[in-house]
Design a protein around this motif. Structure first.
Motif, PDB file in Angstrom:
ATOM      1  N   GLY A 114       0.783  -1.227   0.000  1.00 14.73           N
ATOM      2  CA  GLY A 114       0.000   0.000   0.000  1.00 14.73           C
ATOM      3  C   GLY A 114       0.810   1.270   0.000  1.00 14.73           C
ATOM      4  O   GLY A 114       0.239   2.366   0.010  1.00 14.73           O
ATOM      5  N   THR A 115       2.134   1.150  -0.013  1.00 13.66           N
ATOM      6  CA  THR A 115       2.999   2.329   0.002  1.00 13.66           C
ATOM      7  C   THR A 115       3.312   2.744  -1.442  1.00 13.66           C
ATOM      8  O   THR A 115       3.974   1.998  -2.161  1.00 13.66           O
ATOM      9  CB  THR A 115       4.306   2.040   0.760  1.00 13.66           C
TER      10      THR A 115
ATOM     11  N   SER B 264       7.863  -5.160 -17.283  1.00  8.10           N
ATOM     12  CA  SER B 264       6.650  -5.608 -17.971  1.00  8.10           C
ATOM     13  C   SER B 264       5.543  -6.018 -17.009  1.00  8.10           C
ATOM     14  O   SER B 264       4.366  -6.020 -17.370  1.00  8.10           O
ATOM     15  CB  SER B 264       6.980  -6.785 -18.905  1.00  8.10           C
ATOM     16  N   SER B 265       5.904  -6.368 -15.776  1.00  9.78           N
ATOM     17  CA  SER B 265       4.909  -6.872 -14.829  1.00  9.78           C
ATOM     18  C   SER B 265       4.558  -5.881 -13.720  1.00  9.78           C
ATOM     19  O   SER B 265       3.606  -6.098 -12.985  1.00  9.78           O
ATOM     20  CB  SER B 265       5.419  -8.172 -14.184  1.00  9.78           C
ATOM     21  N   ALA B 266       5.340  -4.813 -13.599  1.00 11.87           N
ATOM     22  CA  ALA B 266       5.122  -3.866 -12.502  1.00 11.87           C
ATOM     23  C   ALA B 266       4.541  -2.545 -13.018  1.00 11.87           C
ATOM     24  O   ALA B 266       4.664  -2.215 -14.188  1.00 11.87           O
ATOM     25  CB  ALA B 266       6.431  -3.608 -11.770  1.00 11.87           C
ATOM     26  N   ARG B 267       3.936  -1.803 -12.105  1.00 10.68           N
ATOM     27  CA  ARG B 267       3.340  -0.517 -12.464  1.00 10.68           C
ATOM     28  C   ARG B 267       4.033   0.578 -11.659  1.00 10.68           C
ATOM     29  O   ARG B 267       3.490   1.113 -10.720  1.00 10.68           O
ATOM     30  CB  ARG B 267       1.840  -0.538 -12.166  1.00 10.68           C
ATOM     31  N   TYR B 268       5.273   0.879 -12.040  1.00 10.02           N
ATOM     32  CA  TYR B 268       5.955   1.939 -11.324  1.00 10.02           C
ATOM     33  C   TYR B 268       6.720   2.842 -12.277  1.00 10.02           C
ATOM     34  O   TYR B 268       7.099   2.457 -13.378  1.00 10.02           O
ATOM     35  CB  TYR B 268       6.886   1.395 -10.247  1.00 10.02           C
TER      36      TYR B 268
ATOM     37  N   GLY C 240      -0.964   9.442 -10.328  1.00 13.66           N
ATOM     38  CA  GLY C 240      -1.302   8.041 -10.112  1.00 13.66           C
ATOM     39  C   GLY C 240      -1.043   7.537  -8.709  1.00 13.66           C
ATOM     40  O   GLY C 240      -1.717   6.613  -8.240  1.00 13.66           O
ATOM     41  N   VAL C 241      -0.076   8.153  -8.021  1.00  8.06           N
ATOM     42  CA  VAL C 241       0.291   7.659  -6.688  1.00  8.06           C
ATOM     43  C   VAL C 241      -0.397   8.422  -5.563  1.00  8.06           C
ATOM     44  O   VAL C 241      -0.431   7.945  -4.424  1.00  8.06           O
ATOM     45  CB  VAL C 241       1.825   7.693  -6.478  1.00  8.06           C
ATOM     46  N   LEU C 242      -0.941   9.586  -5.856  1.00  8.27           N
ATOM     47  CA  LEU C 242      -1.605  10.364  -4.812  1.00  8.27           C
ATOM     48  C   LEU C 242      -3.118  10.256  -4.867  1.00  8.27           C
ATOM     49  O   LEU C 242      -3.809  10.766  -3.998  1.00  8.27           O
ATOM     50  CB  LEU C 242      -1.212  11.848  -4.917  1.00  8.27           C
TER      51      LEU C 242
ATOM     52  N   LYS D 198      -0.116  -4.899  -7.347  1.00  7.68           N
ATOM     53  CA  LYS D 198      -0.356  -4.157  -8.580  1.00  7.68           C
ATOM     54  C   LYS D 198      -0.961  -2.780  -8.297  1.00  7.68           C
ATOM     55  O   LYS D 198      -2.141  -2.513  -8.533  1.00  7.68           O
ATOM     56  CB  LYS D 198      -1.278  -4.957  -9.513  1.00  7.68           C
ATOM     57  N   ILE D 199      -0.140  -1.893  -7.753  1.00  2.65           N
ATOM     58  CA  ILE D 199      -0.562  -0.508  -7.552  1.00  2.65           C
ATOM     59  C   ILE D 199       0.444   0.407  -8.241  1.00  2.65           C
ATOM     60  O   ILE D 199       1.576   0.018  -8.517  1.00  2.65           O
ATOM     61  CB  ILE D 199      -0.670  -0.138  -6.060  1.00  2.65           C
ATOM     62  N   GLU D 200       0.010   1.627  -8.531  1.00  5.48           N
ATOM     63  CA  GLU D 200       0.906   2.616  -9.122  1.00  5.48           C
ATOM     64  C   GLU D 200       1.957   3.012  -8.095  1.00  5.48           C
ATOM     65  O   GLU D 200       1.635   3.297  -6.940  1.00  5.48           O
ATOM     66  CB  GLU D 200       0.126   3.861  -9.555  1.00  5.48           C
TER      67      GLU D 200
END
Length: 255
Positions: free
Chosen positions: A84-85, A146-150, A252-254, A121-123
């Protein structure tokens, strides 16, 4: 969401190392926000506590590569806080003379952090330390991109144009500070990468003896002024561009 009154976002500031950070009166300049990076996950809880009462501070969960040799066990605490961070940093690798003997340990820690971050799977936004280790970092990011959203934000990047191109292809951005922008390498990078990939930072307290909120703001403004000169564009237009980049990176993160 980023407040409408914010004019400058510092994407790499060690707020927890600034004077009075733990006090009830600690604050940033009213139109400045900062990604408050940490050097060990053991500093995370205090960073979060202060951010809840201090406008404009966005805490980041970090494990500095320069500390891996002396505080290796700290990184085991990363898994306690990562879920969640949305903002991670300062993390990365350091291959400079003083730290290259711990590079294998650094890579193990960095790989572990990327793996933890890819499981959820979070931004995410990541502030990345990459001194003399760019090629190794690229290999790690290629494994997970390819698998992460950062979004990796490279702090004080000193790598080659070819390396910058590979990172841009992976969605990277670059945070520029008032010292970097004065160097030939920094200016060459700014003329090579898209303006939309540029953010600003200070790396305080390591880049200034004056640590007041007013001076903090002045360093960010100075960087924007140098950017406008390098890009040959009006300072007001440059400031608006950098702020737009900042908002788009954080949205996306806020949210």
């Amino acid at each position: 969401m980023l407040s409408s009154r914010i004019n400058y976002v510092d994407f790499h500031c060690h707020c927890d190392l600034l004077p009075g950070f733990a006090s009830e009166t600690f604050q940033l300049n009213e139109d400045v926000a900062a990604v408050a990076v940490t050097t060990t996950p053991l500093a995370w809880s205090k960073n979060v506590e202060v951010s809840k009462r201090t406008v404009g501070i966005y805490p980041a969960l970090g494990m500095h590569p320069q500390l891996v040799g002396s505080r290796y066990d700290d990184h085991f605490s990363f898994s306690q806080f990562v879920n969640g961070t949305p903002i991670i940093g300062e993390i990365g690798l350091d291959g400079s003379q003083a730290y290259k003997q711990t590079l294998d340990m650094q890579e193990a820690v960095f790989s572990h952090i990327l793996e933890l971050c890819s499981e959820e799977k979070i931004e995410r936004l990541m502030s990345i330390h990459s001194l003399k280790s760019e090629a190794r970092l690229i290999k790690h990011f290629q494994k997970y991109v390819s698998s992460a959203r950062y979004t990796p934000v490279f702090h004080w990047f000193t790598g080659s144009a070819t390396q910058a191109s590979k990172l841009l292809d992976m969605g990277a951005k670059f945070s520029i500070n008032h010292k970097m922008v004065k160097t030939k390498g920094g200016q060459d990078l700014l003329l090579y990468i898209p303006k939309e990939s540029v953010l600003i930072e200070t790396d305080m307290p390591f880049t200034s003896k004056n640590l007041s909120p007013e001076h903090h703001r002045s360093l960010l403004k100075e960087t924007v002024r140098k950017l406008s000169t390098t890009w040959d564009m009006p300072e007001e237009e440059c400031s608006a561009l950098v702020l737009r980049n900042s908002r788009e990176t954080l949205i996306g993160v806020l949210s």
